[in-house]
Design an enzyme around this catalytic site. Structure first.
Site, PDB file in Angstrom:
ATOM      1  N   TYR A   1       0.843  -1.210   0.000  1.00 10.93           N
ATOM      2  CA  TYR A   1       0.000   0.000   0.000  1.00 10.93           C
ATOM      3  C   TYR A   1       0.870   1.249   0.000  1.00 10.93           C
ATOM      4  O   TYR A   1       0.699   2.163  -0.824  1.00 10.93           O
ATOM      5  CB  TYR A   1      -0.920  -0.013   1.221  1.00 10.93           C
ATOM      6  CG  TYR A   1      -1.604   1.313   1.471  1.00 10.93           C
ATOM      7  CD1 TYR A   1      -2.608   1.777   0.612  1.00 10.93           C
ATOM      8  CD2 TYR A   1      -1.243   2.121   2.554  1.00 10.93           C
ATOM      9  CE1 TYR A   1      -3.215   3.010   0.828  1.00 10.93           C
ATOM     10  CE2 TYR A   1      -1.855   3.344   2.778  1.00 10.93           C
ATOM     11  CZ  TYR A   1      -2.840   3.783   1.912  1.00 10.93           C
ATOM     12  OH  TYR A   1      -3.446   5.001   2.119  1.00 10.93           O
TER      13      TYR A   1
HETATM   14  N1  LIG Z   1      -8.424   6.965   6.208  1.00 17.40           N
HETATM   15  C1  LIG Z   1      -7.126   7.164   6.423  1.00 17.40           C
HETATM   16  O1  LIG Z   1      -6.648   7.130   7.555  1.00 17.40           O
HETATM   17  C2  LIG Z   1      -6.202   7.469   5.262  1.00 17.40           C
HETATM   18  C3  LIG Z   1      -4.858   7.762   5.552  1.00 17.40           C
HETATM   19  C4  LIG Z   1      -3.997   8.038   4.496  1.00 17.40           C
HETATM   20  C5  LIG Z   1      -4.463   8.041   3.201  1.00 17.40           C
HETATM   21  N2  LIG Z   1      -5.762   7.739   2.937  1.00 17.40           N
HETATM   22  C6  LIG Z   1      -6.191   7.729   1.544  1.00 17.40           C
HETATM   23  O2  LIG Z   1      -7.326   8.569   1.415  1.00 17.40           O
HETATM   24  C7  LIG Z   1      -8.213   8.041   0.435  1.00 17.40           C
HETATM   25  C8  LIG Z   1      -9.601   7.851   1.040  1.00 17.40           C
HETATM   26  O3  LIG Z   1      -9.482   6.962   2.138  1.00 17.40           O
HETATM   27  P1  LIG Z   1     -10.740   6.466   2.986  1.00 17.40           P
HETATM   28  O4  LIG Z   1     -10.257   6.143   4.347  1.00 17.40           O
HETATM   29  O5  LIG Z   1     -11.868   7.386   2.791  1.00 17.40           O
HETATM   30  O6  LIG Z   1     -11.004   5.072   2.270  1.00 17.40           O
HETATM   31  P2  LIG Z   1     -12.349   4.489   1.606  1.00 17.40           P
HETATM   32  O7  LIG Z   1     -12.021   3.059   1.264  1.00 17.40           O
HETATM   33  O8  LIG Z   1     -13.505   4.741   2.490  1.00 17.40           O
HETATM   34  O9  LIG Z   1     -12.482   5.359   0.300  1.00 17.40           O
HETATM   35  C9  LIG Z   1     -11.898   5.001  -0.931  1.00 17.40           C
HETATM   36  C10 LIG Z   1     -12.998   4.972  -1.971  1.00 17.40           C
HETATM   37  O10 LIG Z   1     -12.398   4.619  -3.232  1.00 17.40           O
HETATM   38  C11 LIG Z   1     -13.281   3.733  -3.891  1.00 17.40           C
HETATM   39  N3  LIG Z   1     -12.530   2.912  -4.835  1.00 17.40           N
HETATM   40  C12 LIG Z   1     -11.683   1.885  -4.547  1.00 17.40           C
HETATM   41  N4  LIG Z   1     -11.207   1.363  -5.695  1.00 17.40           N
HETATM   42  C13 LIG Z   1     -11.757   2.076  -6.714  1.00 17.40           C
HETATM   43  C14 LIG Z   1     -11.662   1.998  -8.130  1.00 17.40           C
HETATM   44  N5  LIG Z   1     -10.906   1.077  -8.719  1.00 17.40           N
HETATM   45  N6  LIG Z   1     -12.364   2.884  -8.886  1.00 17.40           N
HETATM   46  C15 LIG Z   1     -13.171   3.815  -8.283  1.00 17.40           C
HETATM   47  N7  LIG Z   1     -13.310   3.915  -6.943  1.00 17.40           N
HETATM   48  C16 LIG Z   1     -12.610   3.052  -6.165  1.00 17.40           C
HETATM   49  C17 LIG Z   1     -13.907   2.905  -2.790  1.00 17.40           C
HETATM   50  O11 LIG Z   1     -15.139   2.312  -3.186  1.00 17.40           O
HETATM   51  C18 LIG Z   1     -14.079   3.927  -1.674  1.00 17.40           C
HETATM   52  O12 LIG Z   1     -15.364   4.507  -1.695  1.00 17.40           O
HETATM   53  C19 LIG Z   1      -7.590   6.739  -0.058  1.00 17.40           C
HETATM   54  O13 LIG Z   1      -6.867   7.003  -1.235  1.00 17.40           O
HETATM   55  C20 LIG Z   1      -6.648   6.369   1.062  1.00 17.40           C
HETATM   56  O14 LIG Z   1      -5.574   5.572   0.620  1.00 17.40           O
HETATM   57  C21 LIG Z   1      -6.645   7.457   3.942  1.00 17.40           C
END
Ligand SMILES: NC(=O)c1ccc[n+]([C@@H]2O[C@H](COP(=O)([O-])OP(=O)(O)OC[C@H]3O[C@@H](n4cnc5c(N)ncnc54)[C@H](O)[C@@H]3O)[C@@H](O)[C@H]2O)c1
Length: 325
Positions: free
Chosen positions: A154
């Site tokens: 990741y």
């Molecule tokens: N939550 C955290 O602590 C955190 C920390 C660092 C980075 N991030 C990054 O922030 C972003 C949002 O994170 P989150 O916690 O809301 O996660 P989340 O999984 O709730 O949101 C990600 C969204 O992307 C969608 N998705 C996944 N694969 C896809 C694809 N192939 N095409 C279209 N949509 C797709 C999912 O359905 C989901 O709704 C992500 O990129 C994650 O890596 C999150």
């Protein structure tokens, strides 16, 4: 009227951001594949339904994959900016399907940015992660650290995507492209498998929680409302070119301190069971947030105790709703 493409806009962070954009009068197209990982599709459907009900007319939700060139070309045309949050999140599950993580997180990012460049979109915001810093970066982690020793597929996929974006922007140097490194985001509707929501669910149900390691691991927990304000600030004022920004609390706590704070928030004693630290988890995250402070005029406002209270009251309302339905 400002018109945004928000990928991942029905996910945890995405639906909070989409709501904030709609609330200020903007219109939003969401691109999301509603995938069943790392948590159930029904939660994403619920976010989409609630947002559509609240803001009928200014929200368009498109179900599709970020790697589709045709979809990316169609949806980026004429937008104020692309806010690219879609991706496969989570360190631990990335070991189970590293190829898929690479496709979605790297190829998906390149596909969208390429479409945005062809469409002449002036802004591309990319959701990166504190995990890019791994264990080798001196703390607090600053954005100029090399970040070349990722601890999980990741983390590697996020860092690789950042590098692809940095190279691609050479073709359109006038484009504004902030890379936002989020530090463990929590709040109402947090992904259910993540620490804090999963812990507090157990605590409120009277079950013990499982803490990895001896409790000394440190995490820089950041409330989702602060993250949303940071994304909006970056979208408004980030400079031309690629620029990385840490969005974190800048005030890490140990897991033991988190357990104590969760006990205070839930008003209950917490029973802790221990398990070995999983593969890929870093020892500590700790953001240097001075760049976001000085260049974006952003700083976190929600302290951990206050933030945990928002999660407790959300989980309590969920329990009441499910008891009465
Ligand atoms: N939550 C955290 O602590 C955190 C920390 C660092 C980075 N991030 C990054 O922030 C972003 C949002 O994170 P989150 O916690 O809301 O996660 P989340 O999984 O709730 O949101 C990600 C969204 O992307 C969608 N998705 C996944 N694969 C896809 C694809 N192939 N095409 C279209 N949509 C797709 C999912 O359905 C989901 O709704 C992500 O990129 C994650 O890596 C999150």
């Amino acid at each position: 009227m400002r018109r945004w493409l928000v990928t991942g806009g029905v996910g945890f962070i995405g639906h909070h951001l989409t709501r904030a954009l709609l609330a200020r009068g903007d219109s939003v197209t969401v691109l999301d594949d509603f995938s069943d990982a790392p948590y159930p599709t029904r939660l994403k459907r619920r976010h989409a339904e609630v947002l559509s009900r609240e803001h009928a007319g200014r929200l368009d939700v498109v179900e599709g994959c970020v790697t589709s060139r045709e979809t990316a070309a169609r949806l980026t045309a004429g937008t104020t900016g692309v806010i690219h949050l879609a991706g496969l999140a989570g360190v631990r599950p990335s070991f189970a399907d590293p190829a898929r993580y690479s496709v979605v997180n790297i190829e998906g990012t390149a596909t969208l940015l390429d479409a945005a460049q062809r469409a002449g979109t002036p802004l591309f915001v990319f959701a990166s992660s504190s995990s890019v810093y791994g264990n080798a970066t001196p703390l607090p982690a600053g954005e100029d650290a090399p970040a070349i020793v990722p601890e999980s597929p990741y983390a590697a996929s996020k860092r690789a995507a950042e590098l692809v974006v940095s190279a691609m922007i050479r073709k359109t140097p006038e484009m504004r492209c902030p890379l936002l490194r989020f530090f463990t985001v929590y709040g109402p509707w947090q992904r259910p498998e993540m620490a804090i929501t999963s812990f507090l669910r157990d605590v409120m149900a009277g079950r013990p929680i499982t803490v990895f390691g001896d409790g000394s691991m440190r995490r820089d927990f950041t409330h989702v409302d602060d993250i949303v304000r940071g994304i909006l600030a970056a979208a408004d004022v980030a400079p031309a070119g690629v620029r990385a920004y840490n969005l974190g609390s800048g005030a890490p706590v140990t897991l033991s301190e988190l357990v104590t704070a969760m006990g205070r928030a839930a008003g209950r004693p917490i029973q802790v069971e221990r398990a070995p630290v999983p593969l890929g988890d870093v020892e500590a995250t700790f953001a240097d947030i001075s760049r976001a402070r000085s260049e974006l005029g952003w700083q976190p406002r929600i302290a951990l105790d206050e933030g945990l209270a928002t999660v407790v009251s959300w989980l309590a309302s969920e329990r009441t709703a499910s008891a009465t339905s």
